[in-house]
Design a protein around this motif. Structure first.
Motif, PDB file in Angstrom:
ATOM      1  N   ARG A 348      44.040  58.606  27.078  1.00 33.17           N
ATOM      2  CA  ARG A 348      44.924  57.936  28.041  1.00 33.17           C
ATOM      3  C   ARG A 348      46.211  57.544  27.348  1.00 33.17           C
ATOM      4  O   ARG A 348      46.203  57.120  26.184  1.00 33.17           O
ATOM      5  CB  ARG A 348      44.259  56.694  28.637  1.00 33.17           C
ATOM      6  CG  ARG A 348      45.218  55.802  29.441  1.00 33.17           C
ATOM      7  CD  ARG A 348      44.510  54.680  30.144  1.00 33.17           C
ATOM      8  NE  ARG A 348      43.708  55.179  31.243  1.00 33.17           N
ATOM      9  CZ  ARG A 348      44.185  55.443  32.463  1.00 33.17           C
ATOM     10  NH1 ARG A 348      45.477  55.254  32.719  1.00 33.17           N
ATOM     11  NH2 ARG A 348      43.399  55.888  33.409  1.00 33.17           N
ATOM     12  N   ASN A 364      51.927  57.628  33.411  1.00 31.82           N
ATOM     13  CA  ASN A 364      50.537  57.366  33.034  1.00 31.82           C
ATOM     14  C   ASN A 364      49.763  58.675  33.124  1.00 31.82           C
ATOM     15  O   ASN A 364      49.907  59.427  34.094  1.00 31.82           O
ATOM     16  CB  ASN A 364      49.883  56.357  33.975  1.00 31.82           C
ATOM     17  CG  ASN A 364      50.493  54.981  33.877  1.00 31.82           C
ATOM     18  OD1 ASN A 364      51.428  54.762  33.125  1.00 31.82           O
ATOM     19  ND2 ASN A 364      49.973  54.047  34.648  1.00 31.82           N
ATOM     20  N   LEU A 365      48.943  58.928  32.129  1.00 30.52           N
ATOM     21  CA  LEU A 365      48.132  60.141  32.135  1.00 30.52           C
ATOM     22  C   LEU A 365      46.762  59.818  31.550  1.00 30.52           C
ATOM     23  O   LEU A 365      46.658  59.223  30.474  1.00 30.52           O
ATOM     24  CB  LEU A 365      48.793  61.245  31.309  1.00 30.52           C
ATOM     25  CG  LEU A 365      48.006  62.546  31.175  1.00 30.52           C
ATOM     26  CD1 LEU A 365      47.860  63.219  32.538  1.00 30.52           C
ATOM     27  CD2 LEU A 365      48.679  63.482  30.176  1.00 30.52           C
ATOM     28  N   GLY A 443      47.038  61.182  36.927  1.00 35.56           N
ATOM     29  CA  GLY A 443      48.353  60.938  36.330  1.00 35.56           C
ATOM     30  C   GLY A 443      49.382  60.545  37.363  1.00 35.56           C
ATOM     31  O   GLY A 443      49.223  60.795  38.571  1.00 35.56           O
ATOM     32  N   SER A 462      51.946  61.293  42.068  1.00 34.52           N
ATOM     33  CA  SER A 462      50.688  61.169  41.340  1.00 34.52           C
ATOM     34  C   SER A 462      49.729  62.282  41.723  1.00 34.52           C
ATOM     35  O   SER A 462      49.873  62.937  42.755  1.00 34.52           O
ATOM     36  CB  SER A 462      50.042  59.794  41.619  1.00 34.52           C
ATOM     37  OG  SER A 462      49.906  59.575  43.005  1.00 34.52           O
TER      38      SER A 462
END
Length: 990
Positions: A348, A364-365, A443, A462
């Motif tokens: 993450r 964010n992944l 993500g 997303s």
């Protein structure tokens, strides 16, 4: 000139000396309002660069002039400015700053809110309640933590999901699972088994319409909002390393089965002729003479299955960027000895950066990869738990060899048992596999623009998706198998793409007025593709790939998609931190529903009164906080099993004149529409005596337009189809208590508990009928009754005269005739419990911590499928083991017993159910944090902790099955038993 320089130098020296002389050494102690020392408080001299901090006893010493002012500040307390006034000793008392220490959470599409300012019903569980729980599924850590949230580990297999219900079931046919959101992105329920628990900052449970209506058509069953960790502004970089190791074994193995001697006695009771059977008596003598009493449970299940978890994370922030990066690995073997376990890898990264004074960008992944080995479950005898229960104790999985000295030894393991032709599962799974692989990705990227103060414009894109691959191999060398030499492949690809755009404006007006407006649009595209194939003809155990098969015997596949298009608006207003109003409206459109009802609008309105902030309550010293909340709103349920339920569908049909035909397989329904839930919620919450926090809520949830399968006229050529024809109600209360029993500088002891009561009843049925009955499914719905009330034949005991079973007919009379005509509601016996809850205790002292979490479920009745074997002597004698209670079987006239005579057909009735209520010690954890003064000497380590944790250590239950928590629906179904775990772990933060 030299004299002038000398004069100025002397004057400057005198002034400097005067300043030195004017400064005094000021000492003091900083305490809280209970006179406990406050260590680590900053003590600064206002307007100067001098200052210090309090030691562990709250003491400080600082140089200050008589006219100076000291500033005493620490997070969690109200900052104070204290004039020195010539004093040399100062005592400082700091009051708690409840607003400063109050946590913030994101529960909608806007920015974070203080928990105390949220109008809706929201319960937040912190990371500390999750991280030390030894389970692959974070849902397990939530069990018993939130009033109204029922979580069941329906299977103990390491890669299994949990069953989640919030405040009862609001649908008869659609999904009753809550909506799951992670960092603002809707995700599938598989997130519970794919996320690394160490990445979680908190989990918020959204219960009422005021907090969920903004999510519209997917939030009828509540919302579980997962927030992952981020870097924090001003936070120095920290590297955390964590590892834990443990072992697992079966828990709560309650079924009391016969041993060899008892089983032989029972067989002779059922068939007295066996007493004169020479072969049987010889085998009996051999069994008893050699004390054959094989432990099948130990043979099939491990009492020390290993578990390992390791994580590392980097967290911090620079002036413009905050970041969080983590790696995780989790491995757990199942308690079944072969082909059971999971390995999971997690990565993450969460990054937010300020690219301009008015712009911010974030990404964010999260990626997880898991590989699992699974075993067959079900109520049939190829299931591990069923074999452990039913295999004959006087038989062994090995060939018995007779030695010359009269003793015995064991030879090769059987592939198939000669007495019942069942496969030996150890041998079976050594030569046949059932493996699964999952790759999950979640993500998002966003850009946040702030063109002027108060306005935030956010655009977020997303994705949430997974690739699933399943492969079952039946090796050629496994000769007993009917599928030998076969490779079965399964593939599924799922993803959803989400575009969310919002504009939020915050402003404040004179007089204490605060207003927040939020306007948004969201589009969702879901796509799913499946493919499966079976190939045969494998001839070599070394060549088992699908490409090595010679014939493809079956194949199938599918491709489906659905869309949502939504507009939403929210307004939030508060006056003087006393009166709060919140209102939301959302319009959802979806391809799931009929052309005449594609769009639906959902709304909510809520209010909160912070009563403690009224002047007439501010001086009530024993009352620390008191809030009253009221809300009402509507949400929808779009959890259809098929994405094409409203469409007319066709498929290939019979061959005519040598050509393939096609036919209509589903009738079009343009009026199919959303299920809707309207929820009223009233909440009173507060804190008294700075010790006791309470939260009492009453709710009333009415569901209408419920979808059910309804019969069609035979003239249509179709049996049934979905229609909106029913209504249901759930109402009840939640109560939560947190009590700080002892709270001193070095010692803390607190207890907490929660309870939920939920009453469910059907209020409307198809064509205003009073009842709908489905005897073949043992199911009946009736207006005014709970939807999960058991509908069956009610056993009335055994006739002492002839040993025949008796039942109650519909008039309450005894009958010996078993039929569907005597099926009826078993009043007071429900497969869902109206009562549930949990309680905890937490102690800490000088770095030691002890925490115990219990969860409990009230009375609920579960069908024990395994009783087809364990209580069915007529069909299974000499082929299965039995429960010890079967020794009370009727044998002579006048005998009073509830076990009917041998030869009685096995019947599915109320005697096959058992009360599955339980209290379970979910987690017991003992930890020790090393003293800071030790760690300071390392110059690198800021925190270090070791801990011991036990999971499912104790279960109190009257359930007569093997585990009161596992099962499928309202039956045990031979599901994988839960495990008891012992874990040791350590965490170091640099």
């Amino acid at each position: 000139m030299q004299k002038i320089k000398l004069f100025l130098s002397v004057a400057a020296a005198l002034v400097f000396a005067g300043q030195i002389a004017a400064q005094n050494k000021v000492t003091g102690i900083v305490t809280d309002m209970t006179n406990e020392p406050v260590p680590g408080a900053a003590v600064l001299v206002s307007g100067k660069d001098t200052g210090t901090s309090t030691n562990e006893n709250g003491e400080f010493s600082v140089a200050a002039a008589p006219s100076d002012t000291l500033i005493v500040d620490i997070i969690g307390y109200v900052s104070q400015r204290i004039p020195v006034d010539g004093r040399s000793t100062i005592l400082v008392k700091l009051a708690d700053d409840t607003q400063q220490i109050e946590a913030t959470v994101v529960i909608g599409y806007g920015s974070a809110q203080k928990i105390g300012n949220i109008v809706g019903s929201v319960k937040t569980v912190s990371a500390g309640d999750i991280v030390e729980r030894p389970s692959a599924n974070i849902g397990d850590a939530l069990q018993g933590k939130v009033a109204g949230l029922q979580i069941f580990n329906t299977s103990g297999e390491p890669n299994s999901n949990v069953s989640v219900r919030l405040r009862g079931e609001s649908s008869l046919s659609l999904s009753n699972e809550p909506m799951y959101i992670m960092d603002g992105v809707p995700v599938s329920s598989s997130v519970f088994s794919s996320i690394n628990p160490q990445d979680i900052e908190n989990i918020s449970i959204l219960k009422d319409a005021s907090s969920t209506a903004i999510y519209g058509s997917r939030a009828a069953n509540g919302v579980i909002f997962i927030t992952t960790k981020q870097g924090k502004k001003g936070e120095k970089p920290t590297l955390a390393v964590r590892a834990q190791y443990g072992v697992s074994m079966l828990t709560n193995y309650n079924m009391d089965m016969m041993n060899s001697k008892e089983l032989i006695q029972f067989e002779e009771m059922c068939q007295p002729s066996l007493k004169n059977d020479v072969a049987y008596q010889a085998r009996k003598a051999f069994i008893l003479g050699n004390n054959l009493n094989y432990d099948w449970t130990s043979y099939l299940f491990d009492d020390a299955a290993p578990m390992l978890q390791a994580d590392a994370s980097l967290r911090g922030a620079t002036e413009n960027t905050n970041y969080y990066v983590s790696l995780g690995y989790y491995s757990e073997n199942g308690t079944f000895k072969v082909n059971s376990g999971t390995d999971r890898f997690n990565f993450r990264t969460n990054i937010d950066t300020k690219i301009a004074k008015w712009a911010k960008f974030g990404a964010n992944l999260a990626i997880s990869y898991s590989k699992s080995k699974t075993t067959t479950t079900g109520w049939y005898k190829q299931t591990p738990i069923v074999q452990a229960l039913t295999n004959l104790p006087y038989r062994t999985p090995y060939e018995i060899l007779y030695n010359e000295d009269g003793t015995i030894s064991y030879g090769d393991r059987y592939e198939t048992y000669p007495w019942d032709q069942m496969p030996d599962l150890i041998e079976y799974y050594n030569k046949n596999t059932n493996d699964r692989q999952n790759v999950n990705i979640t993500g998002q990227t966003y850009i946040l623009l702030t063109p002027f103060k108060g306005l935030n414009i956010r655009a977020r894109q997303s994705v949430d998706g997974f690739d699933y691959t399943g492969e079952a191999i039946y090796k050629p060398s496994y000769t007993p198998g009917t599928n030998r030499g076969t490779n079965v492949q399964g593939f599924q690809r799922y993803y959803q793409l989400i575009s969310t755009n919002t504009a939020e404006y915050k402003t404040a007006f004179k007089g204490g007025h605060n207003l927040t407006l939020l306007l948004g649009h969201e589009s969702i595209l879901k796509h799913q593709k499946t493919l499966s194939a079976t190939g045969t003809g494998l001839t070599d155990d070394r060549l088992t790939q699908f490409g090595s098969t010679t014939t493809v015997t079956s194949w199938d596949g599918g491709d489906s998609e659905c869309t949502f298009n939504s507009f939403f608006f929210n307004v939030n207003y508060d006056f003087n931190d006393k009166y709060f109003l919140d209102a939301s409206v959302r319009t959802d459109g979806s391809s799931l529903f009929g052309a005449n009802h594609r769009y639906a609008t959902f709304y909510s309105v809520g209010a909160m009164w912070k009563m403690k902030n009224e002047s007439w309550l501010q001086n009530v010293s024993w009352l620390d906080d008191l809030n009253l909340n009221v809300s009402y709103g509507t949400t929808g349920n779009s959890g259809l099993g098929s994405w094409y339920a409203s469409y007319g569908l066709v498929s290939s049909g019979a061959t005519y004149n040598g050509q393939d035909g096609w036919g209509i397989t589903q009738v079009k329904n343009p009026d199919l529409t959303w299920e809707t839930v309207g929820t009223l919620n009233v909440r009173l919450a507060g804190r008294v005596f700075d010790r006791v926090s309470f939260d009492l809520q009453y709710y009333d949830k009415s569901s209408w337009n419920l979808l059910m399968s309804v019969p069609f006229s035979a003239t249509t050529g179709h049996g049934s189809g979905f229609d909106n024809i029913a209504a249901m109600n759930n109402h009840g209360f939640d109560l939560e208590l947190d009590i700080d029993l002892i709270h001193t500088r070095n010692f803390y002891w607190g207890i907490s508990g929660n309870v939920n009561y939920n009453k469910n009843e059907i209020t409307k049925l198809y064509r205003n009928l009073d009842e709908l009955s489905f005897p073949l499914k043992s199911l009946k719905y009736q207006v005014g009754k709970p939807s999960s009330l058991i509908f069956t034949q009610i056993r009335a005991g055994v006739d002492p005269r002839d040993g025949a079973p008796m039942w109650y007919d519909l008039n309450g009379n005894l009958t010996k005739t078993y039929s569907d005509d005597i099926m009826q509601f078993w009043e007071g016996h429900d497969t869902n419990s109206p009562w549930s809850g949990g309680f905890s205790t937490n102690l800490s002292w000088n770095g030691f911590g002890l925490n115990a979490d219990f969860s409990w479920i009230g009375e609920r009745w579960i069908f024990i499928d395994e009783r087809y074997y364990t209580m069915n002597a007529t069909d299974m004698l000499l082929r299965s083991n039995f429960e010890k209670k079967m020794l009370d079987i009727w044998t002579t006239p006048g005998q009073v017993t509830d076990i009917p005579k041998y030869g009685t057909p096995y019947r599915h009735d109320s005697s096959r159910f058992s009360n599955a209520s339980f209290i379970r010690l979910k987690n017991l954890s003992l930890s020790y944090s090393l003293p800071k003064k030790w760690l300071e000497k390392t110059k690198a380590i800021s925190n270090a902790k070791i801990y011991l944790t036990g999971r499912n250590l104790l279960t109190i239950t009257d359930f007569e099955g093997y585990d009161p928590e596992v099962g499928y629906g309202n039956a045990t179904s031979g599901m994988y038993p839960n495990s008891r775990q012992f874990v040791i772990g350590a965490e170091i933060v640099f």
